[in-house]
Design a protein around this motif. Structure first.
Motif, short mmCIF file in Angstrom:
data_model
loop_
_atom_site.label_atom_id
_atom_site.label_comp_id
_atom_site.label_asym_id
_atom_site.label_seq_id
_atom_site.Cartn_x
_atom_site.Cartn_y
_atom_site.Cartn_z
N ARG A 17 69.08 -4.71 -62.77
CA ARG A 17 69.82 -3.43 -62.15
C ARG A 17 68.70 -2.89 -61.27
O ARG A 17 67.25 -2.66 -61.68
CB ARG A 17 69.96 -2.60 -63.49
N ASN A 42 77.35 -6.30 -76.07
CA ASN A 42 76.41 -5.37 -75.47
C ASN A 42 76.82 -4.79 -74.14
O ASN A 42 77.44 -5.50 -73.38
CB ASN A 42 74.96 -6.23 -75.07
N GLY A 74 64.29 -0.46 -68.19
CA GLY A 74 65.41 -0.57 -69.03
C GLY A 74 66.50 -1.87 -68.66
O GLY A 74 67.49 -1.40 -68.46
N GLN A 75 65.96 -2.81 -68.50
CA GLN A 75 66.67 -4.01 -68.05
C GLN A 75 67.50 -4.96 -69.40
O GLN A 75 68.14 -5.80 -69.24
CB GLN A 75 65.81 -5.06 -67.55
N GLY A 76 67.44 -4.16 -70.60
CA GLY A 76 67.92 -4.81 -71.75
C GLY A 76 69.45 -4.66 -71.88
O GLY A 76 70.00 -3.67 -70.94
N SER A 77 70.16 -5.63 -72.04
CA SER A 77 71.46 -5.66 -72.08
C SER A 77 72.20 -4.63 -73.02
O SER A 77 73.41 -4.35 -72.79
CB SER A 77 72.00 -6.94 -72.68
N HIS A 78 71.49 -3.96 -73.93
CA HIS A 78 71.85 -2.89 -74.48
C HIS A 78 71.76 -1.45 -73.80
O HIS A 78 72.05 -0.27 -74.27
CB HIS A 78 71.24 -2.68 -75.90
N GLN A 79 70.95 -1.39 -72.71
CA GLN A 79 70.52 -0.36 -72.13
C GLN A 79 71.24 -0.10 -70.94
O GLN A 79 71.23 -0.14 -69.90
CB GLN A 79 68.99 -0.53 -71.65
N LEU A 80 72.42 0.77 -71.18
CA LEU A 80 73.50 1.18 -70.37
C LEU A 80 73.04 2.35 -69.35
O LEU A 80 73.53 2.16 -68.34
CB LEU A 80 74.76 1.74 -71.17
N THR A 81 72.07 2.84 -69.47
CA THR A 81 71.68 4.07 -68.62
C THR A 81 71.23 3.35 -67.23
O THR A 81 71.55 3.89 -66.08
CB THR A 81 70.71 4.99 -69.18
N ALA A 82 70.40 2.41 -67.25
CA ALA A 82 69.98 1.65 -66.12
C ALA A 82 71.16 1.28 -65.37
O ALA A 82 71.10 1.27 -64.25
CB ALA A 82 69.18 0.50 -66.45
N VAL A 97 75.96 -3.65 -71.14
CA VAL A 97 75.47 -4.07 -69.97
C VAL A 97 76.11 -5.46 -69.92
O VAL A 97 76.74 -5.81 -68.63
CB VAL A 97 73.96 -4.00 -69.58
#
Length: 404
Positions: free
Chosen positions: A346, A296, A364-372, A298
């Motif tokens: 983040r 993932n 967007g704190q999910g480990s797949h959510q790179l934008t945050a 993040v």
């Protein structure tokens, strides 16, 4: 699961500073000295003037204004052919050696030079040593300039150049190979097929390495094939000081990275009490450290910052391994987590006029959510079972310091 501190210590106990090697001074920025450097020369090498003006005998200026006979000119890079005596002066340019007999300099702005008469009127009285830079004022032979462990920056290199040092014994900058694994990954720009995603981790990790001051080597994208994975890992371990892989460190049925590394390396597969970046692997292929980071995006970046970067800094000979943290005030609630893990959230924000940080949680704190992660200015550290409400103070890692 094991604690963050235990996981960090496990990694750091198994890496050592690289053996120092001779490095040309012009290539030494960002390297760490492996031995003390002692001066063998004097800086300045001679008494010289700090100003354009006239070299004089200071006692001659008592009762100024006074008129003195000008005996010549000394330019930077030359030396006077003769000295001066009482009642005499010599024009002198910044950096030029003081002529024999002179013990002070009057700046040109406080003089009136009559070239036809060969005289100068000095308007002010000056004490001995006025605008004179003494020999050895900065460095003398035998001085300890910089101790082993010093991280070399512009000022250090300037000092070393000033005493004639052309090469230094320093810990070499680690060369780190980076690979991504997975049949689902695409990096050739073509339209995605069902089930495919684009590889972002490799570029992010290569960039983090460069920002950290390490030499990054792209080992490419490797398919889920044991032979191919083994070939790339062995190649990377053979020509790099460390290897980072992204993906294949969890317990999935197709995680071939684990199968391969267990066969060719001495690995430990770890579940760490943090979020993101819970799964992590570390070990050695021969003497080369191998970091198995989560897939993932993040998780991969946070895992690099918490585990790989400190170890690479140790290999580079640095004494400060972990990030410097600060305290910040929460503008809103960061929540409470009762899952046995320390959370790295983040957040965005920054320091106010007094230097005090204020932060706000990003969506967007999910480990797949790179934008945050890309938008974040810090990671907020929230321990298990701790409520971080609006107005509370929390520990943060400012992302602006991650490259330091």
């Amino acid at each position: 699961m094991i604690s963050l501190d235990e996981a960090r210590q496990h990694v750091l106990d198994r890496v050592a500073p690289a053996v120092p090697v001779a490095a040309a001074l012009e290539q030494a920025a960002g390297l760490v000295l492996g031995v003390d450097v002692v001066a063998e020369e004097t800086v300045p090498p001679f008494d010289n003037t700090a100003m354009d003006g006239f070299a004089v005998v200071a006692s001659d200026t008592d009762g100024a204004p006074v008129v003195l006979e000008v005996m010549g000119t000394v330019a930077a890079g030359s030396a006077a052919d003769s000295g001066i005596a009482s009642g005499q002066a010599m024009r002198i340019m910044t950096g030029a050696p003081m002529p024999r007999g002179a013990d002070a300099v009057v700046m040109v702005e406080r003089t009136s030079y009559d070239e036809d008469e060969g005289t100068v009127e000095v308007e002010i009285s000056v004490p001995p040593g006025n605008h004179v830079r003494g020999a050895g004022e900065d460095v003398r032979p035998g001085d300890l300039l910089f101790a082993a462990g010093t991280l070399l920056s512009a000022g250090h290199l300037g000092v070393l150049a000033s005493v004639g040092v052309a090469r230094v014994d320093a810990h070499p900058r680690p060369t780190v190979g980076v690979l991504s694994t997975g049949d689902e990954l695409v990096d050739d720009g073509r339209p995605l097929l069902p089930g495919e995603i684009r590889d972002s981790n490799r570029l992010a990790l290569l960039t983090l390495l460069a920002e950290s001051g390490f030499d990054a080597v792209d080992l490419g994208l490797v398919r889920d094939d044991e032979a191919a994975i083994e070939e790339v890992f062995l190649d990377g371990a053979g020509r790099c000081d460390a290897v980072l892989s992204s993906g294949g460190v969890s317990m999935g049925a197709f995680d071939y990275v684990k199968v391969v590394l267990d066969r060719i390396g001495d690995m430990r597969w770890i579940q760490i009490a943090i979020k993101p970046a819970k799964p992590f692997a570390f070990g050695l292929i021969g003497d080369t450290p191998v970091f198995g980071l989560p897939g993932n995006p993040v998780s991969s970046m946070v895992s690099y910052e918490l585990f790989a970067r400190p170890a690479l800094r140790k290999i580079a000979g640095m004494s400060t391994l972990h990030h410097l943290t600060r305290l910040a005030i929460c503008a809103d609630s960061l929540g409470r987590h009762d899952d046995g893990k320390t959370h790295f959230l983040r957040v965005e924000g920054g320091p106010d006029e007094s230097g005090r940080w204020h932060i706000r949680k990003l969506g967007g704190q999910g480990s797949h959510q790179l934008t945050a992660m890309a938008r974040a200015t810090a990671l907020a550290i929230v321990p298990d079972g701790v409520e971080a409400a609006a107005g509370d103070e929390v520990e943060i890692i400012p992302l602006s310091t991650l490259a330091q």
